[in-house]
Design a protein around this motif. Structure first.
Motif, PDB file in Angstrom:
ATOM      1  N   ALA A   1       0.836  -1.201   0.000  1.00 13.28           N
ATOM      2  CA  ALA A   1       0.000   0.000   0.000  1.00 13.28           C
ATOM      3  C   ALA A   1       0.867   1.245   0.000  1.00 13.28           C
ATOM      4  CB  ALA A   1      -0.930  -0.010   1.209  1.00 13.28           C
ATOM      5  N   GLY A   2       1.952   1.209   0.773  1.00  8.58           N
ATOM      6  CA  GLY A   2       2.856   2.356   0.812  1.00  8.58           C
ATOM      7  C   GLY A   2       3.532   2.585  -0.515  1.00  8.58           C
ATOM      8  N   VAL A   3       3.895   1.497  -1.205  1.00  9.24           N
ATOM      9  CA  VAL A   3       4.518   1.608  -2.518  1.00  9.24           C
ATOM     10  C   VAL A   3       3.552   2.226  -3.513  1.00  9.24           C
ATOM     11  CG1 VAL A   3       5.435   0.325  -4.461  1.00  9.24           C
ATOM     12  CG2 VAL A   3       6.137  -0.280  -2.142  1.00  9.24           C
ATOM     13  N   VAL A   4       2.293   1.767  -3.474  1.00 10.00           N
ATOM     14  CA  VAL A   4       1.277   2.302  -4.383  1.00 10.00           C
ATOM     15  C   VAL A   4       1.072   3.783  -4.145  1.00 10.00           C
ATOM     16  CG1 VAL A   4      -1.168   2.250  -4.981  1.00 10.00           C
ATOM     17  CG2 VAL A   4       0.084   0.110  -4.695  1.00 10.00           C
ATOM     18  N   LEU A   5       1.016   4.174  -2.849  1.00 12.07           N
ATOM     19  CA  LEU A   5       0.813   5.576  -2.498  1.00 12.07           C
ATOM     20  C   LEU A   5       1.969   6.431  -2.979  1.00 12.07           C
ATOM     21  CD1 LEU A   5      -0.939   7.646  -1.055  1.00 12.07           C
ATOM     22  CD2 LEU A   5       0.283   7.117   1.067  1.00 12.07           C
ATOM     23  N   ALA A   6       3.190   5.939  -2.789  1.00 11.54           N
ATOM     24  CA  ALA A   6       4.374   6.682  -3.230  1.00 11.54           C
ATOM     25  C   ALA A   6       4.400   6.817  -4.749  1.00 11.54           C
ATOM     26  CB  ALA A   6       5.640   5.978  -2.736  1.00 11.54           C
ATOM     27  N   THR A   7       4.036   5.730  -5.424  1.00 13.18           N
ATOM     28  CA  THR A   7       3.998   5.758  -6.884  1.00 13.18           C
ATOM     29  C   THR A   7       2.954   6.746  -7.385  1.00 13.18           C
ATOM     30  OG1 THR A   7       4.674   3.436  -6.976  1.00 13.18           O
ATOM     31  CG2 THR A   7       3.664   4.357  -8.955  1.00 13.18           C
ATOM     32  N   ASP A   8       1.811   6.774  -6.705  1.00  9.49           N
ATOM     33  CA  ASP A   8       0.744   7.694  -7.085  1.00  9.49           C
ATOM     34  C   ASP A   8       1.190   9.140  -6.910  1.00  9.49           C
ATOM     35  OD1 ASP A   8      -2.036   8.178  -7.866  1.00  9.49           O
ATOM     36  OD2 ASP A   8      -2.269   8.953  -5.828  1.00  9.49           O
TER      37      ASP A   8
ATOM     38  N   ALA B   1       4.275  10.221  -6.957  1.00  5.37           N
ATOM     39  CA  ALA B   1       5.302  10.501  -7.967  1.00  5.37           C
ATOM     40  C   ALA B   1       4.656  10.790  -9.321  1.00  5.37           C
ATOM     41  CB  ALA B   1       6.260   9.316  -8.076  1.00  5.37           C
ATOM     42  N   SER B   2       3.615  10.037  -9.649  1.00  6.12           N
ATOM     43  CA  SER B   2       2.903  10.252 -10.913  1.00  6.12           C
ATOM     44  C   SER B   2       2.244  11.619 -10.946  1.00  6.12           C
ATOM     45  CB  SER B   2       1.844   9.160 -11.115  1.00  6.12           C
ATOM     46  OG  SER B   2       2.442   7.888 -11.216  1.00  6.12           O
ATOM     47  N   LYS B   3       1.673  12.012  -9.797  1.00 10.47           N
ATOM     48  CA  LYS B   3       1.017  13.326  -9.726  1.00 10.47           C
ATOM     49  C   LYS B   3       2.036  14.450  -9.875  1.00 10.47           C
ATOM     50  CE  LYS B   3      -3.042  12.048  -6.972  1.00 10.47           C
ATOM     51  NZ  LYS B   3      -3.768  12.211  -5.688  1.00 10.47           N
ATOM     52  N   ARG B   4       3.205  14.292  -9.244  1.00  9.24           N
ATOM     53  CA  ARG B   4       4.251  15.309  -9.357  1.00  9.24           C
ATOM     54  C   ARG B   4       4.748  15.404 -10.801  1.00  9.24           C
ATOM     55  NH1 ARG B   4       6.059  13.221  -4.328  1.00  9.24           N
ATOM     56  NH2 ARG B   4       7.639  11.955  -5.379  1.00  9.24           N
TER      57      ARG B   4
END
Length: 210
Positions: free
Chosen positions: A5-12, A14-17
């Protein structure tokens, strides 16, 4: 459970940035292409205006041509949406011409320099550059669809070539509108004149040429 879940959140995030920076670059390019023109705008200028590192530009766009095409496509989409929202249900190609010309002129007045900048002829400086061809095709697409529909219903002369005339209409508006402005003609005078001209040239049985 917390790891994935933490990986998904971080990836999300990063994608937004990344998307945010891409949008900032495009907004900066839009401003500079309008203010300075295509040939006077450099990738490093766009990066500086967007407040990102120079190398960030190349993380999102291959070169100036690619971001210019993105800018031109965005301008075309904005114009198309504006025109569509300002054209009521029409019963003839003649009515479509009048409403679309009025909307295009209104859009141009609300966005000074945008259409001129988006439709710059890049071949003037580089004969091998096909950028302007791609841009003009995008802007002509709406006219071409309407022309094809009017041909199918028999409203236009049988020898009308929708693709050719669609591109011709783009050029006609692009070069005649600034001239009309310099002559002191109002938006309505320009629209009336162009509507009469195009109707007489294309429509078999025009209903209103006043």
């Amino acid at each position: 459970m917390t790891g994935p879940a933490g990986v998904v959140l971080a990836t999300d995030r990063a994608s937004k940035r990344k998307e945010e920076k891409r949008n900032r670059l495009l907004e900066a390019a839009r401003k500079l292409f309008v203010d300075k023109g295509y040939h006077e705008t450099r990738p490093q200028d766009i990066a500086r205006e967007a407040d990102v590192a120079h190398g960030t530009f190349y993380s999102h766009y291959t070169d100036k041509r690619e971001i210019f095409l993105a800018f031109a496509s965005s301008a075309q989409e904005d114009l198309h949406a504006f025109v569509q929202s300002n054209i009521p249900e029409v019963n003839s190609f003649e009515e479509y011409i009048r409403y679309s010309l009025t909307a295009i002129q209104e859009f141009a007045e609300q966005n000074p320099g945008l259409l001129r900048s988006a439709m710059v002829d890049t071949k003037v400086f580089d004969p091998t550059d096909s950028t302007s061809k791609e841009v003009r095709s995008k802007f002509a697409s709406g006219f071409i669809i309407r022309l094809k529909n009017a041909c199918d219903t028999g409203e236009l002369y049988d020898d009308v070539d929708p693709d050719l005339i669609g591109h011709a209409m783009v050029g006609l508006i692009q070069f005649s509108a600034p001239h009309a402005y310099r002559k002191g003609q109002s938006r309505q005078e320009f629209v009336d004149h162009m509507t009469r001209f195009l109707t007489r040239a294309l429509v078999k049985n025009p209903q209103n040429l006043s």
